[in-house]
Scaffold this active site. Structure first.
Site, short mmCIF file in Angstrom:
data_model
loop_
_atom_site.label_atom_id
_atom_site.label_comp_id
_atom_site.label_asym_id
_atom_site.label_seq_id
_atom_site.Cartn_x
_atom_site.Cartn_y
_atom_site.Cartn_z
N GLU A 176 0.84 -1.22 0.00
CA GLU A 176 0.00 0.00 0.00
C GLU A 176 0.86 1.26 0.00
OE1 GLU A 176 -2.65 -0.60 3.36
OE2 GLU A 176 -4.05 -1.69 2.09
N GLU A 370 -5.46 -8.33 -1.45
CA GLU A 370 -6.09 -8.31 -0.12
C GLU A 370 -7.55 -7.96 -0.26
OE1 GLU A 370 -4.60 -5.82 3.08
OE2 GLU A 370 -2.55 -6.16 2.38
#
Ligand code: BG6
Length: 470
Positions: A176, A370
């Protein structure tokens, strides 16, 4: 229809599962100084963090994967996953980040994991840095704010590419990575005492990480020619709260400055066209060199990896009251969506929108590395009947299948997570994400035993039927 090589998987991160924080030569990482329940405060504002001694650090033991990896990988095999996304703890390989030689014990630990995975026909997908780095580099260089860290990361990446070149074909650089613009410590090991400097610091870290990622991409392609290496961002489609043009602009602006700014750098290899105006408005100056810009351009990522948990809703400034929680960014409450106990808004259609938007923009394969839901759960008669999780996953898998039918090129889908694990944002264990229940509480007490939940058998079937039986 998903293609037959679709990567059905599960995902974890080293500091949220391994434990053994100081064993076999491992150094302290930035994740090892984060406390349990009061963690959120320090993620966004870590100034006092290093001065405190807390009574409990969840990463110290986490769910003790370090001692359970053999039986845990057996469970993965039983689940039938094609791929397992995990991260390497940089501090197991280079405890302080600066050593000349890597720590052999750390390298051996991941050798054993990759060997077992390969025996089970599970392809590892490895994140080089998942919200952690050697704490020493924070103290000495202020983490990714300093360009010296680029070469240290390159050395670490080279070490693991050479060591695992026959064992790992899928790699990700930073988890991220777009989050570093709002949380430079958590995502980039960098701290400032001056709140007004967070954005400046965050975008400088992002630049340095982009250069490091490009160098890692280059090395990866040279050392493991048949490997693919991706850029990973947290992605949410951003909805305008109303059809007022100013709300639309607020949403569009958020999406590109906080989310795809990073993919422009890492995947397209260029600063976006609006950069000058953005940086002037934010009053920030980023230190870049022509050589670095060339490296970015020449060695971009092969694919885009995203985490997807929610959509976000934005409006013009005066209307931004009543925000709800999100994993990194928060937005307005969307009256059309339900939320989890933690305020994360559940939006499966948003996943289809996200995938279409990203593919439209970059035309590169996308991997959902995810997706999952945190829930309060109790073990009853040795299991958890987690129908809520099943319905969450089912609706999101339907949405990705729609996106695939739309023509989006998808590589895979990874449930977060196979095991209950330490929550990244809150440090809790009771925010449970697993297909497998782990008997540990918020204070690290419990037997550490594993128990399959109803979602385990459900997901096994989904994999067996390549997503047909949901
Ligand atoms: C992502 C992170 O933001 O969300 C994971 O990459 C994290 O590390 C996951 O665990 C879920 O968030 P949380 O805060 O509920 O653990």
């Amino acid at each position: 229809m998903l293609n037959k090589n679709f990567l059905w998987g599960v995902a974890t991160a080293a500091n949220q599962i391994e434990g053994a924080y100081d064993q076999d030569g491992k150094g302290l990482s930035t994740a090892d100084v984060l406390p349990g329940n009061i963690r959120k405060k320090y993620i966004f504002s870590p100034n006092e963090l290093l001065k405190h001694k807390f009574s409990y650090y969840p990463s110290y033991k986490a769910i003790d994967f370090y001692d359970h990896y053999k039986s845990d990988i057996k469970l993965m095999k039983e689940l039938g996953i094609k791929s397992y996304r995990m991260s390497i703890a940089w501090t197991r390989i280079y405890p302080n980040g600066i050593e000349e030689q890597p720590n052999e014990k750390g390298l051996e630990f991941y050798d054993k994991i990759f060997d077992l995975l390969n025996e089970a026909n599970i392809q590892p997908m490895v994140t080089l840095s998942h919200f952690e780095m050697p704490l020493y580099l924070t103290k000495k260089y202020n983490g990714w704010a300093n360009k010296k860290v680029i070469n240290l990361f390159e050395k670490y990446a080279k070490t693991v590419f050479l060591r695992y070149k026959d064992k790992v074909k899928y790699w990700l650089t930073f988890n991220e990575v777009n989050s570093v613009t709002v949380m430079p410590f958590h995502s980039g090991g960098a701290i400032t005492n001056d709140k007004s400097q967070i954005t400046q610091l965050g975008y400088q870290c992002l630049h340095n990480q982009a250069v490091a990622a490009a160098k890692a991409n280059k090395l990866c392609h040279e050392i493991i020619p048949n490997a693919q290496i991706g850029c990973m961002i947290q992605y949410s489609p951003i909805y305008p709260y109303s059809c007022h043009p100013d709300d639309f602009w607020a949403a569009q602006n958020f999406e590109r400055t906080r989310e795809t700014f990073a993919t422009d750098l890492f995947v397209r290899g260029q600063y976006p066209f609006y950069t000058k105006r953005l940086f002037d408005q934010l009053d920030i100056k980023i230190n870049t060199t022509p050589d670095e810009l060339k490296i970015l351009q020449d060695h971009s990522a092969d694919f885009i990896a995203i985490s997807y948990y929610m959509s976000l809703t934005m409006a013009r400034k005066d209307f931004m009251s009543q925000t709800t929680e999100g994993n990194i960014f928060s937005g307005l409450k969307n009256p059309n969506l339900q939320s989890t106990k933690w305020g994360w808004q559940i939006d499966p259609k948003g996943l289809r929108i996200a995938l279409n938007q990203l593919f439209d923009k970059y035309q590169k394969p996308i991997c959902i590395v995810e997706n999952g839901v945190g829930m309060k759960e109790k073990l009853i008669n040795g299991t958890v009947n987690d129908q809520g999780r099943i319905s969450y996953l089912r609706s999101h898998i339907r949405a990705l299948e729609e996106a695939s039918d739309d023509g989006v090129k998808l590589m895979g889908y990874y449930v977060w997570s196979i095991f209950d694990l330490v929550s990244n944002s809150t440090g809790e264990m009771s925010k449970r994400y697993g297909l497998v229940y782990v008997d540990v509480d918020d204070n690290g007490h419990g037997t550490f035993n594993r128990y399959k939940k109803a979602s385990f058998d459900w997901y096994k079937k989904v994999i067996e039927t390549n997503g047909k039986e949901l």
